[in-house]
Enzyme design. Structure first.
Site, PDB file in Angstrom:
ATOM      1  N   ARG A 143     -25.052  -2.929   7.822  1.00  0.00           N
ATOM      2  CA  ARG A 143     -24.550  -4.274   7.548  1.00  0.00           C
ATOM      3  C   ARG A 143     -24.740  -5.202   8.747  1.00  0.00           C
ATOM      4  O   ARG A 143     -24.620  -6.417   8.609  1.00  0.00           O
ATOM      5  CB  ARG A 143     -23.078  -4.199   7.159  1.00  0.00           C
ATOM      6  CG  ARG A 143     -22.835  -3.509   5.822  1.00  0.00           C
ATOM      7  CD  ARG A 143     -21.407  -3.002   5.669  1.00  0.00           C
ATOM      8  NE  ARG A 143     -20.409  -4.041   5.721  1.00  0.00           N
ATOM      9  CZ  ARG A 143     -19.842  -4.621   4.659  1.00  0.00           C
ATOM     10  NH1 ARG A 143     -20.227  -4.278   3.444  1.00  0.00           N
ATOM     11  NH2 ARG A 143     -18.919  -5.542   4.799  1.00  0.00           N
ATOM     12  N   GLU A 153     -19.000  -6.068  10.521  1.00  0.00           N
ATOM     13  CA  GLU A 153     -19.973  -5.347  11.338  1.00  0.00           C
ATOM     14  C   GLU A 153     -20.945  -6.281  12.047  1.00  0.00           C
ATOM     15  O   GLU A 153     -21.341  -6.032  13.192  1.00  0.00           O
ATOM     16  CB  GLU A 153     -20.752  -4.348  10.470  1.00  0.00           C
ATOM     17  CG  GLU A 153     -19.911  -3.193   9.946  1.00  0.00           C
ATOM     18  CD  GLU A 153     -19.167  -3.507   8.662  1.00  0.00           C
ATOM     19  OE1 GLU A 153     -18.489  -2.602   8.135  1.00  0.00           O
ATOM     20  OE2 GLU A 153     -19.269  -4.661   8.178  1.00  0.00           O
ATOM     21  N   LYS A 168       0.852  -1.182   0.000  1.00  0.00           N
ATOM     22  CA  LYS A 168       0.000   0.000   0.000  1.00  0.00           C
ATOM     23  C   LYS A 168       0.895   1.242   0.000  1.00  0.00           C
ATOM     24  O   LYS A 168       1.812   1.354   0.811  1.00  0.00           O
ATOM     25  CB  LYS A 168      -0.918  -0.016   1.229  1.00  0.00           C
ATOM     26  CG  LYS A 168      -2.040   1.002   1.174  1.00  0.00           C
ATOM     27  CD  LYS A 168      -3.086   0.739   2.254  1.00  0.00           C
ATOM     28  CE  LYS A 168      -4.219   1.749   2.146  1.00  0.00           C
ATOM     29  NZ  LYS A 168      -5.303   1.492   3.114  1.00  0.00           N
TER      30      LYS A 168
END
Length: 620
Positions: free
Chosen positions: A402, A374, A289
């Site tokens: 969610r 979640e 990243k």
């Protein structure tokens, strides 16, 4: 669409400037692709530095994006991107490079892939872990028509921590569809990845044992075909001992990797070979990243999303900011934790966004980052509450969607003592429709046992957090993104009376009932028309005594909320007045019945008619 001065000039980007769509890319010889990738990364840095936006994740997918669009016949073949943070290079190669500097701005490019923006964006994303299910569905539909197109799901940036991804993997093998899943393993989401799978991958990738044994064995055995079957069995045995491919192969995928996601020749060869294979394939690529921009490589969390910056300075600009509601929550959490050792802090991969940074450092044994999961976060909190702990679940309003079944079935139905600190309530700006907290008041209000609070300023937010914490049963404090009015929240842990509203201004005829962040606007409007203004504070339970009293002295009510009108706080007022047979007309103002796109928050408020002028116009 906002149009801007051309950034991709031929002198600076001689190859990229000639690539408007993937078909142009496919006209180039393979030997040119590394140069294209280099220019693409430089252009991404230049353009994002001028507009801000998601940054580090896209830098890590440059070579992968080039390889995919070169080898697959997009948009006929479909690439489904998971977690749209990593899709900026994809936008650049699919006809949008000159408009990238408009991304996340009003009327500019969508922040994530969007079916309404480009035929190359075959599935809209914003939340995570949907790519495998979506690509599988596309592949199944194509197979039913006898269609041989290829479907690729690129999942990464932490999305593999969600159970939905494994539900799709589990189903894919049964269907034997032509699906390729690319696991973009960068060991990051927004914060560091967490969980057993991530730890397993990290262990494997940290050593060279498997790759050296595998390659050495191949060299020794390549001219000994009589024992090739034995060699294959040895290789599979080695994989079973040390490689995560065992997990995916047991699920029915042909696992390939891990390979270097920045080695373009290796990517091209491997993906080209996979294209010739039938059935479900999983390619594991390892990327970094922030690749190619040293500060982002060193600190991918800070550079996950960036403001406008100077790439030559190698430092993000220091912007003096007011305390945000997230900061108020983070301070409150630490203060309350100091008084109660049973407090537990839970977040689904939003440590930075919800500001649990200080809490995670001061109380690491009571801090739980569950990853992008979640559903698990909500039920984990429910389980803690069953054993007498005091869980505080910090979650965005759009992400709690969610975990909705868990909110109803696991928390509210059992009347468990869980506090939900709901960040990003209302219109959040540049992240757009996938991230607006437009529905939370509506979807929570219909659940029995819930207490729902909407603070109008920082001090109210802190008091409501304490109120919800001490309340026995499920409670939610729903606050907006960014800074409030700048009111000192103090450091006490005082509570307020549940269901008690406050009259902020006395007026005549019209009573404006404000829920949360729009109270300052309501006060401005009231000065123009001499109206009463009430800070309602509680969506559930309502201050019914005050409402009945106002019915006696006012001719009309106006409700204002930064939530959809349908089923929201205003609807609660309507229902109560109707049940009470109160003959007072009510005007409900809020977010209209449509999805609101991205843009400057003030622009979005104005477009929804929730600024001062819009409210006055509605009152006429």
């Amino acid at each position: 669409m906002l149009m801007n001065t051309k950034l991709c000039n031929p002198e600076k980007y001689p190859n990229l400037s000639g690539i408007n769509y993937p078909a142009d890319l496919r006209e180039l010889p393979k030997s040119m692709l590394e140069t294209v990738a280099k220019e693409l990364r430089e252009f991404l840095i230049e353009s994002t530095s001028q507009c801000g936006g998601h940054f580090a994740a896209g830098l890590g997918t440059v070579e992968l994006t080039v390889a995919l669009h070169y080898l697959f016949n997009t948009p006929t073949d479909k690439i489904v991107w998971d977690v749209g943070h990593q899709a900026y290079p994809h936008k650049l190669l699919t006809g949008r490079k000159e408009d990238l500097v408009s991304i996340r701005q009003t009327d500019g490019l969508h922040p994530f892939p969007s079916r309404f923006e480009s035929e190359y964006d075959c599935f809209g994303v914003g939340h995570s872990s949907t790519s495998i299910s979506a690509a599988l569905g596309m592949a199944v539909a194509a197979k039913a028509r006898g269609d041989e197109r290829r479907f690729v799901a690129v999942i990464g940036d932490g999305a593999m921590t969600a159970g939905m991804a494994f539900e799709a993997l589990n189903h894919a093998a049964d269907l034997d569809a032509n699906l390729t899943v690319i696991l973009n393993d960068n060991d990051m989401s927004i914060s560091e990845n967490v969980g057993g799978l991530n730890n397993y991958l990290a262990k494997v990738l940290s050593g060279k044992f498997y790759s050296s044994v595998k390659e050495g064995g191949k060299k020794v055995l390549q001219n000994m075909p009589t024992i090739s079957e034995w060699a294959h069995r040895v290789e599979e045995h080695m994989k079973g001992m040390v490689l995560p491919g065992t997990l995916f192969e047991e699920l029915g995928f042909n696992y390939i990797g891990p390979i270097d996601g920045h080695n373009l020749p290796t990517l091209l060869t491997t993906i080209e070979n996979i294209k010739a294979l039938k059935g479900p394939q999983l390619l594991h690529v390892v990327t970094r990243k922030g690749k190619g921009f040293e500060p982002a490589e060193k600190d991918p969390i800070k550079y996950h999303a960036v403001p406008v910056f100077d790439p030559q300075q190698k430092e993000l600009p220091k912007i003096k900011k007011k305390l945000t509601y997230s900061n108020i929550f983070g301070q409150w959490l630490c203060d309350m934790a100091a008084t109660d050792e049973l407090l537990m802090g839970i977040t689904p991969a939003m440590r930075e966004g919800s500001d649990l940074i200080a809490f995670s450092r001061q109380y690491p044994e009571r801090y739980f980052d569950v990853g992008i999961a979640e559903q698990h976060a909500v039920t984990l909190a429910a389980g803690m509450a069953c054993e007498g702990a005091k869980p505080v679940c910090a979650i965005y309003g759009s992400f709690l969607q969610r975990g909705y079944d868990q909110l109803i079935h696991d928390v509210a139905l059992q009347d468990l003592d869980v506090l939900f600190a709901i960040d990003r309530g209302g219109l959040v700006g540049g992240d757009g429709a996938t991230h607006h907290g437009a529905f939370d008041l509506s979807y929570m209000r219909c659940i029995p046992n819930m207490v729902i609070m909407t603070p109008s300023d920082e001090l109210e937010c802190r008091k409501m957090l304490s109120t919800g914490y001490h309340h026995q049963g499920p409670a939610a404090v729903r606050y907006p993104r960014g800074a409030g009015a700048g009111i000192d929240a103090g450091n006490d842990l005082d509570s307020i009376e549940v269901g008690k509203a406050l009259v902020k201004r006395e007026g005549k005829q019209t009573a404006i009932l404000a829920f949360g962040s729009l109270l300052p606007t309501a006060l401005e409007v009231a000065e123009e028309i001499d109206a009463t203004v009430v800070d309602m504070r509680f969506v559930k339970p309502l201050d019914e005594v005050l409402l009945l009293k106002l019915c006696e002295s006012h001719e009309r009510f106006v409700t204002i909320e930064e939530n959809v009108i349908a089923g929201g706080a205003g609807s609660a007022v309507n229902e109560f007045l109707n049940a009470s047979k109160a003959n007072v007309p009510v005007l409900n103002l809020g977010i209209p019945d449509r999805f609101i796109e991205h843009g400057d928050p003030a622009d979005l408020i104005q477009r929804c008619g929730l600024d001062k002028n819009g409210i006055l116009e509605a009152l006429k």
